[in-house]
Design an enzyme around this catalytic site. Structure first.
Site, PDB file in Angstrom:
ATOM      1  N   ARG A  81      -4.928  -7.417  -2.961  1.00  0.00           N
ATOM      2  CA  ARG A  81      -4.168  -6.416  -2.181  1.00  0.00           C
ATOM      3  C   ARG A  81      -5.040  -5.690  -1.424  1.00  0.00           C
ATOM      4  O   ARG A  81      -4.636  -5.192  -0.197  1.00  0.00           O
ATOM      5  CB  ARG A  81      -3.207  -5.891  -2.978  1.00  0.00           C
ATOM      6  CG  ARG A  81      -1.996  -6.737  -3.614  1.00  0.00           C
ATOM      7  CD  ARG A  81      -1.209  -6.137  -4.627  1.00  0.00           C
ATOM      8  NE  ARG A  81      -0.706  -4.869  -4.400  1.00  0.00           N
ATOM      9  CZ  ARG A  81      -0.141  -4.210  -5.379  1.00  0.00           C
ATOM     10  NH1 ARG A  81      -0.552  -4.332  -6.710  1.00  0.00           N
ATOM     11  NH2 ARG A  81       0.468  -2.736  -4.934  1.00  0.00           N
TER      12      ARG A  81
ATOM     13  N   ARG B   9       2.730  -5.204 -13.508  1.00  0.00           N
ATOM     14  CA  ARG B   9       3.091  -5.939 -12.722  1.00  0.00           C
ATOM     15  C   ARG B   9       2.288  -7.274 -12.463  1.00  0.00           C
ATOM     16  O   ARG B   9       1.157  -7.283 -12.678  1.00  0.00           O
ATOM     17  CB  ARG B   9       3.151  -5.301 -11.214  1.00  0.00           C
ATOM     18  CG  ARG B   9       4.793  -4.409 -11.074  1.00  0.00           C
ATOM     19  CD  ARG B   9       4.373  -3.555 -10.070  1.00  0.00           C
ATOM     20  NE  ARG B   9       3.856  -3.674  -8.722  1.00  0.00           N
ATOM     21  CZ  ARG B   9       3.834  -3.121  -7.891  1.00  0.00           C
ATOM     22  NH1 ARG B   9       3.997  -1.627  -7.653  1.00  0.00           N
ATOM     23  NH2 ARG B   9       3.313  -3.502  -6.906  1.00  0.00           N
TER      24      ARG B   9
ATOM     25  N   ARG C 234       2.970  -2.191   7.552  1.00  0.00           N
ATOM     26  CA  ARG C 234       1.897  -2.922   6.926  1.00  0.00           C
ATOM     27  C   ARG C 234       0.916  -3.442   7.808  1.00  0.00           C
ATOM     28  O   ARG C 234      -0.349  -4.110   7.530  1.00  0.00           O
ATOM     29  CB  ARG C 234       2.075  -3.693   5.967  1.00  0.00           C
ATOM     30  CG  ARG C 234       2.706  -3.307   4.529  1.00  0.00           C
ATOM     31  CD  ARG C 234       1.446  -2.743   3.720  1.00  0.00           C
ATOM     32  NE  ARG C 234       1.371  -3.301   2.343  1.00  0.00           N
ATOM     33  CZ  ARG C 234       2.259  -2.697   1.261  1.00  0.00           C
ATOM     34  NH1 ARG C 234       3.230  -2.106   1.379  1.00  0.00           N
ATOM     35  NH2 ARG C 234       2.125  -3.268   0.173  1.00  0.00           N
TER      36      ARG C 234
ATOM     37  N   ARG D 156      -1.543   1.073 -14.537  1.00  0.00           N
ATOM     38  CA  ARG D 156      -0.472   1.563 -14.094  1.00  0.00           C
ATOM     39  C   ARG D 156       0.578   0.502 -14.848  1.00  0.00           C
ATOM     40  O   ARG D 156       0.558  -0.690 -14.884  1.00  0.00           O
ATOM     41  CB  ARG D 156      -0.118   1.325 -12.562  1.00  0.00           C
ATOM     42  CG  ARG D 156       1.168   1.595 -12.007  1.00  0.00           C
ATOM     43  CD  ARG D 156       1.056   2.246 -10.665  1.00  0.00           C
ATOM     44  NE  ARG D 156       1.394   1.113  -9.735  1.00  0.00           N
ATOM     45  CZ  ARG D 156       1.525   1.470  -8.540  1.00  0.00           C
ATOM     46  NH1 ARG D 156       1.539   2.646  -8.088  1.00  0.00           N
ATOM     47  NH2 ARG D 156       1.631   0.255  -7.704  1.00  0.00           N
TER      48      ARG D 156
ATOM     49  N   LYS E 180       1.504   6.823  -2.621  1.00  0.00           N
ATOM     50  CA  LYS E 180       2.496   7.143  -1.594  1.00  0.00           C
ATOM     51  C   LYS E 180       3.901   7.232  -2.211  1.00  0.00           C
ATOM     52  O   LYS E 180       4.559   8.021  -1.865  1.00  0.00           O
ATOM     53  CB  LYS E 180       2.587   5.807  -0.622  1.00  0.00           C
ATOM     54  CG  LYS E 180       1.224   5.499  -0.037  1.00  0.00           C
ATOM     55  CD  LYS E 180       1.600   4.256   1.168  1.00  0.00           C
ATOM     56  CE  LYS E 180       1.713   2.975   0.307  1.00  0.00           C
ATOM     57  NZ  LYS E 180       0.626   2.557  -0.499  1.00  0.00           N
TER      58      LYS E 180
END
Ligand code: AMP
Length: 215
Positions: free
Chosen positions: A173, A162, A88, A127, A13
């Protein structure tokens, strides 16, 4: 353009939003980025949000709606916006609908970016993100490595994995996405502006969205 970008964590996104921003001068509004900046700055919002975020859970709707009501009325959103990571949940979508009606804003599209789960898991575990809350440049250990000593090529700050991008947190998630956010696809499908776009290659997803919106 005024667009909601739906998609699982790691569906791209943010990347697609940045391409669309560069194309038409709209602004990316990422609730995840806003919350991470608040955590880094140690604000009251950040302190409240951190535990939920680290566990891969959603932050309570009331906190998010407060942020968005304010953010959508800032001057840079007048040229258009890409909502990345918001709404969300169905209650957030309902509250957004009321908020947009009150502000006299009409959406051009609700785009669902679609990527297979195994691709998402690979993207998220590789990532890395710049730890500077004002920068948050995204890297990937395979396809876009950070600078020497894991530093940001843009601002020089340390680049980190992260806390919510460990395998456990990512699994949580993705489960949260399936149960709370995926129902938004059916919610918006009837809106007349819904568009599902595969996103294995961001440039192709970008092209499909621009073509569909005719701009
Ligand atoms: P993201 O970068 O969009 O994946 O967001 C990172 C984390 O921020 C999420 O796992 C949630 O804890 C929180 N978050 C971001 N956007 C929202 C939202 N619209 N509602 C609730 N929590 C959110």
């Amino acid at each position: 353009m005024r667009v909601i970008l739906l998609g699982a964590p790691g569906a791209g996104k943010g990347t697609v939003a940045k391409m669309l921003n560069a194309h038409d001068g709209s602004v990316q509004i990422s609730t995840g980025d806003i919350l991470r900046s608040a955590v880094a700055a140690g604000t009251a919002l950040g302190v409240e949000a951190k535990g939920y975020m680290d566990r891969g859970e959603l932050v309570p709707d009331a906190l998010i709606m407060g942020i968005m009501e304010h953010r959508l009325q800032e001057p840079d959103a007048k040229k258009g916006f890409l909502l990345d990571g918001f709404p969300r949940t169905i209650p957030q979508a309902e509250a957004l609908g009321k908020m947009l009606a009150k502000l006299g804003i009409k959406l051009d599209a609700v785009v669902s970016l679609e990527v297979p789960r195994e691709v998402i898991l690979d993207r998220l575990t590789t990532r890395r993100t710049c730890s500077n809350g004002a920068c948050q440049e995204i890297y990937n250990v395979k396809s876009k490595p950070p600078g020497p000593g894991d530093t940001c090529l843009k601002c020089g700050s340390p680049v980190i994995q992260r806390a919510d991008e460990t395998v456990e947190a990512i699994t949580k998630r993705l489960d949260t996405y399936e149960s709370k956010t995926a129902p938004l696809i059916d919610y918006y499908r009837a809106s007349g502006v819904f568009l599902a776009v595969p996103n294995l290659v961001s440039a192709e997803a970008f092209g499909a969205i621009v073509k569909r919106l005719g701009r």
